[in-house]
Design a protein around this motif. Sequence first.
Motif, PDB file in Angstrom:
ATOM      1  N   LEU A 215       0.900  -1.135   5.523  1.00 21.07           N
ATOM      2  CA  LEU A 215       1.681  -1.754   4.464  1.00 21.07           C
ATOM      3  C   LEU A 215       0.845  -2.524   3.451  1.00 21.07           C
ATOM      4  CD1 LEU A 215       3.962  -0.908   6.378  1.00 21.07           C
ATOM      5  CD2 LEU A 215       5.074  -3.093   5.907  1.00 21.07           C
ATOM      6  N   ILE A 216      -0.243  -3.164   3.931  1.00 20.76           N
ATOM      7  CA  ILE A 216      -1.017  -3.988   2.994  1.00 20.76           C
ATOM      8  C   ILE A 216      -2.424  -3.480   2.748  1.00 20.76           C
ATOM      9  CG2 ILE A 216       0.317  -6.040   3.627  1.00 20.76           C
ATOM     10  CD1 ILE A 216      -2.208  -7.005   5.102  1.00 20.76           C
ATOM     11  N   GLY A 217      -2.926  -2.572   3.615  1.00 17.53           N
ATOM     12  CA  GLY A 217      -4.239  -1.994   3.388  1.00 17.53           C
ATOM     13  C   GLY A 217      -5.383  -2.821   3.954  1.00 17.53           C
ATOM     14  N   ASP A 218      -6.539  -2.181   4.063  1.00  9.79           N
ATOM     15  CA  ASP A 218      -7.708  -2.818   4.669  1.00  9.79           C
ATOM     16  C   ASP A 218      -8.253  -3.976   3.842  1.00  9.79           C
ATOM     17  OD1 ASP A 218      -7.560  -1.001   6.726  1.00  9.79           O
ATOM     18  OD2 ASP A 218      -9.018   0.388   5.854  1.00  9.79           O
ATOM     19  N   ASP A 219      -8.042  -3.945   2.532  1.00 13.83           N
ATOM     20  CA  ASP A 219      -8.654  -4.967   1.675  1.00 13.83           C
ATOM     21  C   ASP A 219      -8.051  -6.352   1.875  1.00 13.83           C
ATOM     22  OD1 ASP A 219      -6.309  -3.869   0.569  1.00 13.83           O
ATOM     23  OD2 ASP A 219      -6.796  -4.669  -1.408  1.00 13.83           O
ATOM     24  N   ARG A 220      -6.843  -6.424   2.447  1.00 10.46           N
ATOM     25  CA  ARG A 220      -6.207  -7.739   2.650  1.00 10.46           C
ATOM     26  C   ARG A 220      -6.065  -8.108   4.122  1.00 10.46           C
ATOM     27  NH1 ARG A 220      -0.989  -6.959  -1.201  1.00 10.46           N
ATOM     28  NH2 ARG A 220      -1.287  -4.794  -0.599  1.00 10.46           N
ATOM     29  N   ILE A 221      -6.577  -7.272   5.003  1.00 14.26           N
ATOM     30  CA  ILE A 221      -6.343  -7.477   6.430  1.00 14.26           C
ATOM     31  C   ILE A 221      -7.001  -8.748   6.936  1.00 14.26           C
ATOM     32  CG2 ILE A 221      -8.253  -6.317   7.634  1.00 14.26           C
ATOM     33  CD1 ILE A 221      -4.485  -5.681   8.184  1.00 14.26           C
ATOM     34  N   ASN A 222      -8.079  -9.175   6.296  1.00 19.50           N
ATOM     35  CA  ASN A 222      -8.761 -10.395   6.722  1.00 19.50           C
ATOM     36  C   ASN A 222      -7.938 -11.648   6.430  1.00 19.50           C
ATOM     37  OD1 ASN A 222     -11.045 -11.815   7.807  1.00 19.50           O
ATOM     38  ND2 ASN A 222     -11.560 -12.433   5.714  1.00 19.50           N
ATOM     39  N   ASN A 223      -6.876 -11.478   5.665  1.00 20.65           N
ATOM     40  CA  ASN A 223      -6.010 -12.620   5.347  1.00 20.65           C
ATOM     41  C   ASN A 223      -4.764 -12.670   6.236  1.00 20.65           C
ATOM     42  OD1 ASN A 223      -7.781 -13.164   3.260  1.00 20.65           O
ATOM     43  ND2 ASN A 223      -6.536 -12.139   1.702  1.00 20.65           N
ATOM     44  N   TYR A 224      -4.745 -11.803   7.255  1.00 19.41           N
ATOM     45  CA  TYR A 224      -3.579 -11.712   8.121  1.00 19.41           C
ATOM     46  C   TYR A 224      -3.734 -12.641   9.321  1.00 19.41           C
ATOM     47  CZ  TYR A 224       0.795  -9.208   8.510  1.00 19.41           C
ATOM     48  OH  TYR A 224       2.136  -8.887   8.468  1.00 19.41           O
ATOM     49  N   TRP A 225      -2.741 -13.502   9.529  1.00 23.03           N
ATOM     50  CA  TRP A 225      -2.785 -14.520  10.578  1.00 23.03           C
ATOM     51  C   TRP A 225      -4.130 -15.259  10.543  1.00 23.03           C
ATOM     52  CZ3 TRP A 225      -1.181 -10.153  14.389  1.00 23.03           C
ATOM     53  CH2 TRP A 225       0.181  -9.856  14.223  1.00 23.03           C
TER      54      TRP A 225
ATOM     55  N   LEU B 219       3.793 -17.644   7.658  1.00 23.34           N
ATOM     56  CA  LEU B 219       2.500 -17.421   7.023  1.00 23.34           C
ATOM     57  C   LEU B 219       1.764 -16.209   7.598  1.00 23.34           C
ATOM     58  CD1 LEU B 219       2.366 -20.952   7.828  1.00 23.34           C
ATOM     59  CD2 LEU B 219       1.238 -20.603   5.660  1.00 23.34           C
ATOM     60  N   GLU B 220       2.391 -15.049   7.528  1.00 27.12           N
ATOM     61  CA  GLU B 220       1.744 -13.824   8.014  1.00 27.12           C
ATOM     62  C   GLU B 220       0.484 -13.512   7.194  1.00 27.12           C
ATOM     63  OE1 GLU B 220       3.383 -10.789  10.039  1.00 27.12           O
ATOM     64  OE2 GLU B 220       4.059 -12.537  11.151  1.00 27.12           O
ATOM     65  N   LEU B 221       0.641 -13.536   5.893  1.00 27.50           N
ATOM     66  CA  LEU B 221      -0.446 -13.154   4.977  1.00 27.50           C
ATOM     67  C   LEU B 221      -0.669 -14.321   4.016  1.00 27.50           C
ATOM     68  CD1 LEU B 221      -2.280 -10.718   4.084  1.00 27.50           C
ATOM     69  CD2 LEU B 221      -0.472 -10.152   2.444  1.00 27.50           C
ATOM     70  N   VAL B 222      -1.912 -14.829   3.981  1.00 24.14           N
ATOM     71  CA  VAL B 222      -2.199 -16.012   3.165  1.00 24.14           C
ATOM     72  C   VAL B 222      -3.526 -15.821   2.440  1.00 24.14           C
ATOM     73  CG1 VAL B 222      -2.325 -18.531   3.112  1.00 24.14           C
ATOM     74  CG2 VAL B 222      -1.112 -17.386   4.994  1.00 24.14           C
ATOM     75  N   HIS B 223      -3.520 -15.991   1.129  1.00 25.49           N
ATOM     76  CA  HIS B 223      -4.748 -15.897   0.350  1.00 25.49           C
ATOM     77  C   HIS B 223      -5.643 -17.094   0.668  1.00 25.49           C
ATOM     78  CE1 HIS B 223      -7.450 -15.727  -3.119  1.00 25.49           C
ATOM     79  NE2 HIS B 223      -7.028 -14.474  -3.287  1.00 25.49           N
ATOM     80  N   PRO B 224      -6.967 -16.886   0.803  1.00 24.35           N
ATOM     81  CA  PRO B 224      -7.875 -17.990   1.140  1.00 24.35           C
ATOM     82  C   PRO B 224      -7.781 -19.178   0.187  1.00 24.35           C
ATOM     83  CG  PRO B 224      -9.012 -15.896   1.367  1.00 24.35           C
ATOM     84  CD  PRO B 224      -7.676 -15.586   0.766  1.00 24.35           C
ATOM     85  N   ASP B 225      -7.570 -18.932  -1.098  1.00 26.00           N
ATOM     86  CA  ASP B 225      -7.461 -20.047  -2.053  1.00 26.00           C
ATOM     87  C   ASP B 225      -6.282 -20.956  -1.722  1.00 26.00           C
ATOM     88  OD1 ASP B 225      -9.598 -18.923  -3.348  1.00 26.00           O
ATOM     89  OD2 ASP B 225      -8.433 -18.124  -5.043  1.00 26.00           O
ATOM     90  N   ASP B 226      -5.226 -20.376  -1.184  1.00 27.73           N
ATOM     91  CA  ASP B 226      -4.034 -21.159  -0.908  1.00 27.73           C
ATOM     92  C   ASP B 226      -4.171 -21.989   0.365  1.00 27.73           C
ATOM     93  OD1 ASP B 226      -2.542 -20.376  -3.189  1.00 27.73           O
ATOM     94  OD2 ASP B 226      -2.255 -18.415  -2.267  1.00 27.73           O
TER      95      ASP B 226
ATOM     96  N   LYS C 119       0.822  -1.203   0.000  1.00 27.52           N
ATOM     97  CA  LYS C 119       0.000   0.000   0.000  1.00 27.52           C
ATOM     98  C   LYS C 119       0.859   1.256   0.000  1.00 27.52           C
ATOM     99  CE  LYS C 119      -3.390   2.495   2.853  1.00 27.52           C
ATOM    100  NZ  LYS C 119      -4.150   2.479   4.139  1.00 27.52           N
ATOM    101  N   ASP C 120       1.962   1.239   0.769  1.00 27.09           N
ATOM    102  CA  ASP C 120       2.799   2.430   0.886  1.00 27.09           C
ATOM    103  C   ASP C 120       3.879   2.507  -0.194  1.00 27.09           C
ATOM    104  OD1 ASP C 120       3.980   0.209   2.068  1.00 27.09           O
ATOM    105  OD2 ASP C 120       5.216   1.408   3.413  1.00 27.09           O
ATOM    106  N   ILE C 121       4.048   1.419  -0.969  1.00 30.31           N
ATOM    107  CA  ILE C 121       4.971   1.432  -2.115  1.00 30.31           C
ATOM    108  C   ILE C 121       4.222   0.805  -3.286  1.00 30.31           C
ATOM    109  CG2 ILE C 121       7.287   0.870  -2.950  1.00 30.31           C
ATOM    110  CD1 ILE C 121       8.148   0.330  -0.134  1.00 30.31           C
ATOM    111  N   PRO C 122       3.365   1.582  -3.953  1.00 26.07           N
ATOM    112  CA  PRO C 122       2.443   1.025  -4.951  1.00 26.07           C
ATOM    113  C   PRO C 122       3.085   0.333  -6.147  1.00 26.07           C
ATOM    114  CG  PRO C 122       1.789   3.254  -4.295  1.00 26.07           C
ATOM    115  CD  PRO C 122       3.154   3.023  -3.738  1.00 26.07           C
ATOM    116  N   ASP C 123       4.367   0.553  -6.351  1.00 22.06           N
ATOM    117  CA  ASP C 123       5.020  -0.087  -7.502  1.00 22.06           C
ATOM    118  C   ASP C 123       5.882  -1.282  -7.086  1.00 22.06           C
ATOM    119  OD1 ASP C 123       6.953   1.333  -6.172  1.00 22.06           O
ATOM    120  OD2 ASP C 123       7.910   2.147  -7.979  1.00 22.06           O
ATOM    121  N   SER C 124       5.713  -1.755  -5.847  1.00 22.67           N
ATOM    122  CA  SER C 124       6.561  -2.841  -5.370  1.00 22.67           C
ATOM    123  C   SER C 124       5.757  -3.930  -4.673  1.00 22.67           C
ATOM    124  CB  SER C 124       7.614  -2.301  -4.389  1.00 22.67           C
ATOM    125  OG  SER C 124       8.355  -3.358  -3.812  1.00 22.67           O
TER     126      SER C 124
END
Length: 528
Positions: A394-404, A355-362, A289-294
């Motif tokens: 760093l990751i924004g609200d849209d992905r926070i539900n995938n944290y831990w 596994l800090e951040l994990v997509h539900p599909d994974d 979120k804070d580095i949009p190109d990385s």
Amino acid sequence: MKNQNNYADIILESNAIFTSKIGEDEPFSGIVVIKDNKIIAVDQKQNITKWIGSKTKIYKLENKLICPGFVDNHVFFTGYVWSKAGVDLSNVHNSEEALLAIEEYAKNIPNSKTILGHCLNMNNWHEVEKGSAVLDKVFKDRPVIAFSKDRSECWLNTIANQKYGIEHDKCYAEACFKLFQELLKEENIVDEYNNFSKLLASRGVTSIKEIGFDDYYGFTDILEQMELKGELIHRINLVSQPVSNNANFEYGDTCSKRFQNSFIKFMGYNLMVDGEIASHEGELLKPYKDIPDSCGKYSPDYKTLEETAQAADKKGFRCALHAEGDAAVRKSIDIIERCRLINGKRDSRHAIIDLELVHPDDIVRMSNLGITAINYVQIMNCTSKYSDFYAQDLIGDDRINNYWPYKRMIDKGVNICCGTDLPLDIPNIPLSVYFVTSRRFPDGNPLTGFNKKQSMSKADILRAWTIGGQYANFSDDKLGTIEEGKLADITVLDNNIFDLSVDEIKDVKVCLTITDGKIVYNTLNKGK
């Protein structure tokens, strides 16, 4: 005269026995009967007399909670030694005081030894003070390295940089392997391991997955001798982490043949994938979120990782891949999936760590592939205040539900176990229960819990610390639950956490630890 062979060595009587078995989510009243190194019965209290002989020790525990012994599935003894090596600099305030303390310490150790320090706080130092020049004036021909408490930076002189290849801001564990080769050969290293073991016992830990860099620099020989002498008080699931070179499969083969007893076994290889999300080194599926190109500062060498994992898998070793970001987790799953496609399906029990951040599909893919999740469930303890937590910035609200996403893992059938990355943190299982049930940071915030939907129940987190860890280490057939026939690795907490509020759980302590039928930690009165 009665035959004492028919009676128990130890009887634990309690109103709260938690077996860790699936479907048994509440503790019950009864007795646990131990003979030699095994649980020979889990019985009702009224039947206690039939197990009592003249030498039986009975522990009347009232409401203290009996659990299987805890498993810390990610510890780093070398890091423990590293974190306390040399002079304690926690009370110095500037470079002048630090230099004086180092000079005084140096007088009392041989001139041939590198001068080390720990817990140095350089937050208020000028950049010029952090350089080598100040140390070089006093120590031109003798290496000096003083590490910060979290070992993220160090103060070192020129000769230390030349000898070890360590830099001021690049002194993470893998960069210090040359120094570790020396630390593990110190004269007092057996004493250090005994202190390390006692610390684990005081926290109820009876089994660990222990990381040794490369071929563990000869320390495997010391562990073997300790096992042969009966000096080990926890079980060791040893893994090798390639650092100075590629994975050493000859070492793995040798260890597998060498360790055939119950206290040490060689499991396989620990492979680092990405870095920390907090440092923008975790690899994400979408940009920061804070580095949009990385999506991360660097891309891991997936080709080498996959080659190593496939070779290890082919030889029957387990791999544990260390991944924080959701992209790194996904690619780690890809690697494990291709191991199965190329080498064939087997009961591999490969794992992914952190596994800090994990997509539900994974998470679904992890379940389907039988991949264990080794979670740092005490990780909130590393950030004292919720206001200092970095995730949303760093990751924004849209992905926070995938944290831990612990609850999601449980719901999808992923085997969960726990690690502390000691010395990152020291195992404290009741405290971890507080964190994963409340999802609050040490300051008690947020009151409603961070991503509270992903909290775990008390039963689930205790299972993760016990049978989940033993399953990951292929030991669930003989350890991890309280039941007849299992080895007697048992931990007792001084209160029943199932009867306590979330805030009260934090104060619970371990009061008794039994490994292989022997009491290795005890703050109770002696058995009656």
